[in-house]
Design a protein around this motif. Sequence first.
Motif, PDB file in Angstrom:
ATOM      1  N   ILE A 187       0.682  -0.469   0.355  1.00  0.00           N
ATOM      2  CA  ILE A 187      -0.061   0.114   0.253  1.00  0.00           C
ATOM      3  C   ILE A 187       0.937   1.243  -0.279  1.00  0.00           C
ATOM      4  O   ILE A 187       0.702   1.924  -0.751  1.00  0.00           O
ATOM      5  CB  ILE A 187      -0.853   0.008   0.872  1.00  0.00           C
ATOM      6  N   ALA A 188       2.269   1.250   0.843  1.00  0.00           N
ATOM      7  CA  ALA A 188       2.771   2.396   0.816  1.00  0.00           C
ATOM      8  C   ALA A 188       3.179   2.831  -0.597  1.00  0.00           C
ATOM      9  O   ALA A 188       3.926   3.824  -0.799  1.00  0.00           O
ATOM     10  CB  ALA A 188       3.978   2.718   2.009  1.00  0.00           C
ATOM     11  N   TYR A 189       3.709   1.782  -0.873  1.00  0.00           N
ATOM     12  CA  TYR A 189       5.073   1.636  -2.586  1.00  0.00           C
ATOM     13  C   TYR A 189       4.308   2.170  -3.255  1.00  0.00           C
ATOM     14  O   TYR A 189       4.068   2.755  -4.098  1.00  0.00           O
ATOM     15  CB  TYR A 189       5.204   0.532  -2.511  1.00  0.00           C
ATOM     16  N   SER A 190       2.827   1.596  -3.362  1.00  0.00           N
ATOM     17  CA  SER A 190       1.310   1.798  -4.905  1.00  0.00           C
ATOM     18  C   SER A 190       1.309   3.897  -4.035  1.00  0.00           C
ATOM     19  O   SER A 190       0.382   3.690  -4.620  1.00  0.00           O
ATOM     20  CB  SER A 190       0.728   0.845  -4.173  1.00  0.00           C
ATOM     21  N   ALA A 194       7.826   4.595  -1.215  1.00  0.00           N
ATOM     22  CA  ALA A 194       8.876   3.536  -1.717  1.00  0.00           C
ATOM     23  C   ALA A 194      10.254   2.488  -0.737  1.00  0.00           C
ATOM     24  O   ALA A 194       9.233   1.711   0.310  1.00  0.00           O
ATOM     25  CB  ALA A 194       9.579   3.821  -2.952  1.00  0.00           C
ATOM     26  N   GLU A 195      10.072   4.360   0.606  1.00  0.00           N
ATOM     27  CA  GLU A 195      11.107   3.661   0.920  1.00  0.00           C
ATOM     28  C   GLU A 195      10.400   2.958   2.431  1.00  0.00           C
ATOM     29  O   GLU A 195      10.633   2.062   3.064  1.00  0.00           O
ATOM     30  CB  GLU A 195      11.874   5.130   1.869  1.00  0.00           C
ATOM     31  N   ALA A 196       9.297   3.487   3.221  1.00  0.00           N
ATOM     32  CA  ALA A 196       8.280   2.858   3.656  1.00  0.00           C
ATOM     33  C   ALA A 196       7.626   1.440   3.531  1.00  0.00           C
ATOM     34  O   ALA A 196       7.477   1.163   4.605  1.00  0.00           O
ATOM     35  CB  ALA A 196       7.339   4.166   3.845  1.00  0.00           C
ATOM     36  N   GLY A 197       7.302   1.816   2.139  1.00  0.00           N
ATOM     37  CA  GLY A 197       7.035   0.314   1.910  1.00  0.00           C
ATOM     38  C   GLY A 197       8.169  -0.972   1.643  1.00  0.00           C
ATOM     39  O   GLY A 197       7.631  -2.062   1.947  1.00  0.00           O
ATOM     40  N   HIS A 198       9.506  -0.131   1.598  1.00  0.00           N
ATOM     41  CA  HIS A 198      10.396  -2.002   1.739  1.00  0.00           C
ATOM     42  C   HIS A 198      10.372  -1.657   3.109  1.00  0.00           C
ATOM     43  O   HIS A 198      10.333  -2.811   3.377  1.00  0.00           O
ATOM     44  CB  HIS A 198      11.591  -0.397   1.505  1.00  0.00           C
ATOM     45  N   SER A 199      10.351  -0.803   4.006  1.00  0.00           N
ATOM     46  CA  SER A 199      10.567  -1.172   4.990  1.00  0.00           C
ATOM     47  C   SER A 199       9.574  -2.288   5.577  1.00  0.00           C
ATOM     48  O   SER A 199       9.634  -2.973   6.786  1.00  0.00           O
ATOM     49  CB  SER A 199      10.537  -0.193   6.017  1.00  0.00           C
ATOM     50  N   PHE A 200       8.591  -1.910   5.429  1.00  0.00           N
ATOM     51  CA  PHE A 200       7.564  -2.608   5.784  1.00  0.00           C
ATOM     52  C   PHE A 200       7.249  -4.429   5.374  1.00  0.00           C
ATOM     53  O   PHE A 200       6.917  -5.558   6.281  1.00  0.00           O
ATOM     54  CB  PHE A 200       5.788  -2.421   5.394  1.00  0.00           C
ATOM     55  N   GLY A 225      10.267   1.302  -6.742  1.00  0.00           N
ATOM     56  CA  GLY A 225      10.579   2.323  -6.389  1.00  0.00           C
ATOM     57  C   GLY A 225      11.996   2.549  -5.139  1.00  0.00           C
ATOM     58  O   GLY A 225      12.191   3.801  -5.976  1.00  0.00           O
ATOM     59  N   LEU A 226      12.540   2.347  -5.379  1.00  0.00           N
ATOM     60  CA  LEU A 226      13.805   2.047  -4.771  1.00  0.00           C
ATOM     61  C   LEU A 226      15.086   2.170  -5.651  1.00  0.00           C
ATOM     62  O   LEU A 226      15.851   2.832  -5.601  1.00  0.00           O
ATOM     63  CB  LEU A 226      14.502   1.665  -4.354  1.00  0.00           C
ATOM     64  N   GLU A 227      14.674   2.352  -7.282  1.00  0.00           N
ATOM     65  CA  GLU A 227      15.814   2.418  -7.893  1.00  0.00           C
ATOM     66  C   GLU A 227      16.630   1.853  -8.223  1.00  0.00           C
ATOM     67  O   GLU A 227      17.599   2.612  -8.391  1.00  0.00           O
ATOM     68  CB  GLU A 227      15.431   3.483  -8.691  1.00  0.00           C
ATOM     69  N   ASP A 228      16.761   0.168  -7.773  1.00  0.00           N
ATOM     70  CA  ASP A 228      18.120  -0.209  -7.471  1.00  0.00           C
ATOM     71  C   ASP A 228      18.211  -1.471  -7.480  1.00  0.00           C
ATOM     72  O   ASP A 228      18.032  -2.489  -7.008  1.00  0.00           O
ATOM     73  CB  ASP A 228      18.263  -0.536  -5.656  1.00  0.00           C
TER      74      ASP A 228
END
Length: 264
Positions: A187-190, A194-200, A225-228
């Motif tokens: 949900i955060a990523y969408s 991105a960073e919060a979504g990655h953390s969750f 999201g993180l573009e990595d």
Amino acid sequence: MTSDRGRLSERRALVARDVEELAVQVSAGEITVEDSADLLTAYQRELETLDAALAKLPKESVSKGGETVEASVAKGRSPRQVLAVAIVLIAVLTVAIAIAGRNVGGDEPVAASAPGALTVDPATVTNEQLEAVVAANPDLNAMRMALADRYFRAKDYGSAIDHYLYILDNAPSGAEETKALARMGWIAYSSGLAEAGHSFVLQSLSVDPENAEAKIFLGFITMYGLEDPEAAIPQLEAALALPDLPDSLVSELEKTLAEARSTP
């Protein structure tokens, strides 16, 4: 004078930053879920309102230091990323039960309250009826999860967040915790966070390293999201190694992996 699009875009960027900061604080334990729930929901609904307003406006570019306002606030949200969000969400949810055996909820019958109470089958009732059951039995995580998952599938993220947050703050089982964290991450990523979504999602995998849904989410979030791309490659490979993936999801994972490998 700032255009309507520029003004709305700048406001969206501010709200998105506030949401991301709040989500990170919650995930780090700096703010309790209970204290953050109402504020997080209000932020999410404002983002949805702003996105709807922006969608109605004609495209325009407002110069700001050599970069358009729209580009500066939407950096990292490429058309490819937005497309991936839509495609992957549909594909993942199609096989969520098959590839995430430990997940609870869905549309399975769930006991409504105390032993001896009638059993409620979420598949046979409306959202409003499920809300009433949950309100009457606030600590019944399984029924609340069924309702949250229904909202998640419908992409009604504002409503889903309320219930996932409640579950996370209501002594969840390991399966409930890993599922709610993973979906909070998506949900955060969408929403562009991105960073919060990655953390969750990482927290979800710390609870259950075998959560297939979280593994899939992680690869896409890291890539788009993180573009990595470098970090995303082994994550996408791990996602592709999961059993029982539908052809549509395999195809999307393969395309994303190829893109990651070809990125300089």
